[in-house]
Motif scaffolding. Structure first.
Motif, short mmCIF file in Angstrom:
data_model
loop_
_atom_site.label_atom_id
_atom_site.label_comp_id
_atom_site.label_asym_id
_atom_site.label_seq_id
_atom_site.Cartn_x
_atom_site.Cartn_y
_atom_site.Cartn_z
N GLU A 25 -3.17 11.97 -8.02
CA GLU A 25 -4.60 11.20 -7.78
C GLU A 25 -5.20 11.07 -8.83
OE1 GLU A 25 -6.38 13.12 -4.10
OE2 GLU A 25 -4.56 13.06 -2.98
N MET B 282 -6.75 0.13 -2.82
CA MET B 282 -7.13 1.51 -3.04
C MET B 282 -8.52 1.63 -2.53
SD MET B 282 -5.95 2.05 -6.77
CE MET B 282 -6.57 3.90 -6.96
N TYR C 220 -8.07 1.76 1.45
CA TYR C 220 -7.58 2.83 2.09
C TYR C 220 -7.95 4.32 1.50
CZ TYR C 220 -4.21 -0.39 4.46
OH TYR C 220 -3.94 -1.22 5.15
N ASN C 221 -9.30 4.06 0.78
CA ASN C 221 -9.90 5.20 0.40
C ASN C 221 -8.96 6.14 -0.59
OD1 ASN C 221 -12.14 6.62 0.09
ND2 ASN C 221 -11.64 7.97 1.62
N LEU C 222 -8.35 5.36 -1.61
CA LEU C 222 -7.59 6.16 -2.64
C LEU C 222 -8.50 6.26 -4.06
CD1 LEU C 222 -4.09 4.47 -1.94
CD2 LEU C 222 -4.96 6.78 -1.33
N ILE D 131 0.83 -1.02 -0.02
CA ILE D 131 0.10 -0.03 0.00
C ILE D 131 0.61 1.29 -0.11
CG2 ILE D 131 -0.17 0.10 2.51
CD1 ILE D 131 -2.73 1.09 -0.18
N GLU D 132 2.08 1.11 0.54
CA GLU D 132 3.06 2.38 0.53
C GLU D 132 3.45 2.91 -0.91
OE1 GLU D 132 6.06 1.54 3.26
OE2 GLU D 132 4.67 1.33 5.15
N PHE E 33 0.15 6.84 -6.48
CA PHE E 33 -1.14 7.64 -6.55
C PHE E 33 -0.89 9.29 -6.18
CE2 PHE E 33 -5.22 8.85 -4.54
CZ PHE E 33 -6.16 8.67 -5.71
N ILE E 34 -0.30 9.53 -5.15
CA ILE E 34 -0.10 10.84 -5.08
C ILE E 34 1.05 11.45 -5.95
CG2 ILE E 34 1.06 12.18 -2.96
CD1 ILE E 34 -0.11 10.29 -1.11
N ILE F 74 1.97 1.89 -3.65
CA ILE F 74 0.64 2.19 -4.17
C ILE F 74 0.32 3.72 -3.85
CG2 ILE F 74 -1.94 1.99 -4.53
CD1 ILE F 74 -1.21 -1.16 -4.19
N ARG F 75 0.32 4.26 -2.82
CA ARG F 75 0.12 5.52 -2.31
C ARG F 75 0.98 6.47 -2.83
NH1 ARG F 75 -0.67 4.92 3.29
NH2 ARG F 75 -2.92 4.75 2.97
N ASN F 76 2.30 6.10 -2.95
CA ASN F 76 3.21 6.99 -3.54
C ASN F 76 3.16 7.18 -4.82
OD1 ASN F 76 4.49 7.28 -1.01
ND2 ASN F 76 6.10 5.50 -1.18
#
Length: 107
Positions: free
Chosen positions: A15, A43, A46-48, A3-4, A10-11, A6-8
């Motif tokens: 987004e 996603m 973690y509400n992405l 998730i880290e 995504f940001i 994926i989040r990186n």
């Protein structure tokens, strides 16, 4: 750890990327292979949420609720026009829909 990453991604993409684009970026840039369904689940967990145009909003913007009784909406087979929410809204509004065959572009 998954998730880290994926989040990186995504940001870093402001987004505006979904699961499939994140999958391709992970494979090409990070040599990390992950199923797009897993990415989609993470996603959602973690509400992405990608900032994409939603079919329902597009229809509301394009329509003024006053239609000729025999109004026909003609479209190609693009994502917005084949999306289930879009088709439901068209049906609710009582508009007849018409769609070109695949590979039969008007413009």
């Amino acid at each position: 750890m998954d998730i880290e990453l994926i989040r990186n991604i995504f940001i870093s993409k402001k987004e505006k990327v979904g699961a499939l684009q994140i999958k391709m970026i992970m494979e090409n840039d990070y040599s990390s292979i992950m199923n797009h369904k897993k990415i989609r689940r993470l996603m959602a967990k973690y509400n992405l949420l990608a900032k994409i145009r939603r079919a329902n909003r597009k229809l509301k913007q394009a329509v003024c609720h006053e239609f000729h009784p025999s109004a026909i909406l003609h479209s190609d087979q693009g994502f917005h026009f084949t999306h289930l929410l879009f088709q439901r809204k068209v049906k609710e509004l009582g508009i007849t829909k018409s769609m070109s065959r695949k590979g039969n572009l008007v413009n």
